[in-house]
Motif scaffolding. Sequence first.
Motif, mmCIF file in Angstrom:
data_model
loop_
_atom_site.group_PDB
_atom_site.id
_atom_site.type_symbol
_atom_site.label_atom_id
_atom_site.label_comp_id
_atom_site.label_asym_id
_atom_site.label_seq_id
_atom_site.Cartn_x
_atom_site.Cartn_y
_atom_site.Cartn_z
ATOM 1 N N UNK A 129 0.823 -1.218 -0.067
ATOM 2 C CA UNK A 129 0.159 -0.002 -0.043
ATOM 3 C C UNK A 129 0.963 1.239 0.017
ATOM 4 N N UNK A 130 1.883 1.210 0.901
ATOM 5 C CA UNK A 130 2.518 2.514 0.886
ATOM 6 C C UNK A 130 3.476 2.658 -0.223
ATOM 7 N N UNK A 131 3.935 1.756 -0.927
ATOM 8 C CA UNK A 131 4.777 1.971 -1.901
ATOM 9 C C UNK A 131 3.930 2.575 -3.301
ATOM 10 N N UNK A 132 2.595 1.980 -3.227
ATOM 11 C CA UNK A 132 1.660 2.303 -4.359
ATOM 12 C C UNK A 132 1.214 3.840 -4.089
ATOM 13 N N UNK A 133 1.035 4.324 -2.945
ATOM 14 C CA UNK A 133 0.730 5.568 -2.442
ATOM 15 C C UNK A 133 1.722 6.560 -3.214
ATOM 16 N N UNK A 134 2.935 6.218 -2.437
ATOM 17 C CA UNK A 134 4.171 7.090 -2.797
ATOM 18 C C UNK A 134 4.490 7.207 -4.296
ATOM 19 N N UNK A 135 4.341 5.876 -4.846
ATOM 20 C CA UNK A 135 4.559 5.748 -6.329
ATOM 21 C C UNK A 135 3.787 6.752 -7.204
ATOM 22 N N UNK A 136 2.408 6.707 -6.567
ATOM 23 C CA UNK A 136 1.253 7.132 -7.371
ATOM 24 C C UNK A 136 1.302 8.772 -7.097
ATOM 25 N N UNK A 137 1.918 9.308 -6.071
ATOM 26 C CA UNK A 137 2.131 10.548 -5.715
ATOM 27 C C UNK A 137 3.308 11.344 -6.664
ATOM 28 N N UNK A 142 1.324 15.158 -7.432
ATOM 29 C CA UNK A 142 0.521 15.802 -6.473
ATOM 30 C C UNK A 142 1.221 15.705 -5.278
ATOM 31 N N UNK A 143 1.252 16.927 -4.542
ATOM 32 C CA UNK A 143 1.892 16.857 -3.046
ATOM 33 C C UNK A 143 0.924 16.140 -2.079
ATOM 34 N N UNK A 144 1.766 15.264 -1.177
ATOM 35 C CA UNK A 144 0.842 14.417 -0.258
ATOM 36 C C UNK A 144 -0.177 15.171 0.664
ATOM 37 N N UNK A 165 0.455 0.863 9.894
ATOM 38 C CA UNK A 165 0.126 1.044 8.435
ATOM 39 C C UNK A 165 -0.380 2.737 8.465
ATOM 40 N N UNK A 166 -0.926 3.289 9.481
ATOM 41 C CA UNK A 166 -1.291 4.474 9.222
ATOM 42 C C UNK A 166 -0.514 5.667 9.605
ATOM 43 N N UNK A 167 0.565 5.133 10.788
ATOM 44 C CA UNK A 167 1.837 6.020 10.918
ATOM 45 C C UNK A 167 2.598 6.146 9.494
ATOM 46 N N UNK A 168 2.769 5.048 8.858
ATOM 47 C CA UNK A 168 3.747 5.139 7.726
ATOM 48 C C UNK A 168 2.945 5.957 6.626
ATOM 49 N N UNK A 169 1.514 6.091 6.457
ATOM 50 C CA UNK A 169 0.744 6.965 5.597
ATOM 51 C C UNK A 169 1.135 8.334 6.153
ATOM 52 N N UNK A 170 0.803 8.609 7.085
ATOM 53 C CA UNK A 170 1.066 9.994 7.832
ATOM 54 C C UNK A 170 2.565 10.385 7.730
ATOM 55 N N UNK A 171 3.567 9.521 7.770
ATOM 56 C CA UNK A 171 4.828 9.995 7.852
ATOM 57 C C UNK A 171 4.972 10.687 6.340
ATOM 58 N N UNK A 172 4.445 10.217 5.304
ATOM 59 C CA UNK A 172 4.393 10.743 4.078
ATOM 60 C C UNK A 172 3.654 12.038 3.893
ATOM 61 N N UNK A 173 2.818 12.441 4.693
ATOM 62 C CA UNK A 173 2.281 13.520 4.564
ATOM 63 C C UNK A 173 0.810 13.488 4.297
ATOM 64 N N UNK A 174 0.270 12.300 3.874
ATOM 65 C CA UNK A 174 -1.102 12.140 3.410
ATOM 66 C C UNK A 174 -1.876 12.017 4.694
ATOM 67 N N UNK A 175 -3.247 12.801 4.550
ATOM 68 C CA UNK A 175 -4.173 12.994 5.692
ATOM 69 C C UNK A 175 -5.040 11.508 5.906
#
Length: 282
Positions: A129-137, A142-144, A165-175
Amino acid sequence: HNAKEQGMELNRYAHAMQMKAQERLQLENDLRKALDRGQFYLVYQPQVNLKSGLIVGMEALVRWQHPLRGSVSPAEFIPLAEESGLIVPLGEWVLREACAQNKRWQEAGYRKLCVSVNLSMRQFRHSHLLDNISGILKETGLEPVWLELEITESMTFDKDRAFEQLRKIKEIGVHISIDDFGTGYSSLHYLKDLPIDRLKIDRSFVNEVMEDSNNAAIVSTITSMAHHLQLKVTAEGVENEDQLSFLRDQHCHEAQGYFFSKPIVAADFEKKFLRDVDKPTG
Ligand code: C2E
Ligand code: MG
Ligand code: MG
Ligand code: MG
């Protein structure tokens, strides 16, 4: 009833069940091909700040244009996609499309808005999931901070895993927001520790807020709890002015619902909301 009538009754029932199962199988097959055939598209529903009356974001919602059935509701095909695992590539497509669209609007010069995307359980649990999100951004540029992911309470059931999982998502700046809040079974004990930004009050409470004093109590309690936990709060399913003024009185931050607009395709969203993005709505 005699035995023969009962037998016929059972037969009809068995037949109906078989039809249901066949229909489902057919739908599942169609669903598998739908992604390659470009039958999915997104619609967007505005999210309005209740203090300023300005649009601050939009939720992206997927639609399936089935060649024979027409538009199939996500309530029907998301569970199927979830069971078959197709939700992972479909969810990735939704995320990419929503981020790309938001970026295009930003590049067109409109005031920047945040796009919300629903995550399903299977997607949320997926190790990539995290790789997918950062890859797509990265891919879309699009800024996170202009992306928000919506999860549901049931996804936080496995607390440690969800937390990670949530901590990692938040770390890249996504809400992150909790969707349909109040309908699940998350305990407040979980909630206080989860790294989230927002609660979205389920529309079943908001919709009957004027008719049912219990719903009013629930909406006002969730709103006030969100304030105390320093979370943002959004009301879903606002359909009329009375509901809106109730929410304003409660200092609810944002609202979403048919009162402002049904979810609409990108071109209509742009025409209706972005060209006059600084004109207050509602
Ligand atoms: P949700 O995330 O809670 O989305 C809000 C739903 O409420 C949408 O239904 C929206 O059209 C509807 N809605 C908004 N305002 C009002 C209102 O004022 N009155 C009423 N009666 N309804 C309102 P929709 O688009 O049919 O989606 C249903 C559910 O399907 C969503 O609920 C979400 O859980 C799921 N879903 C939709 N798109 C996606 C997606 O891309 N991925 C995943 N995993 N789930 C999705
Ligand atoms: Mg949602
Ligand atoms: Mg949802
Ligand atoms: Mg919801």
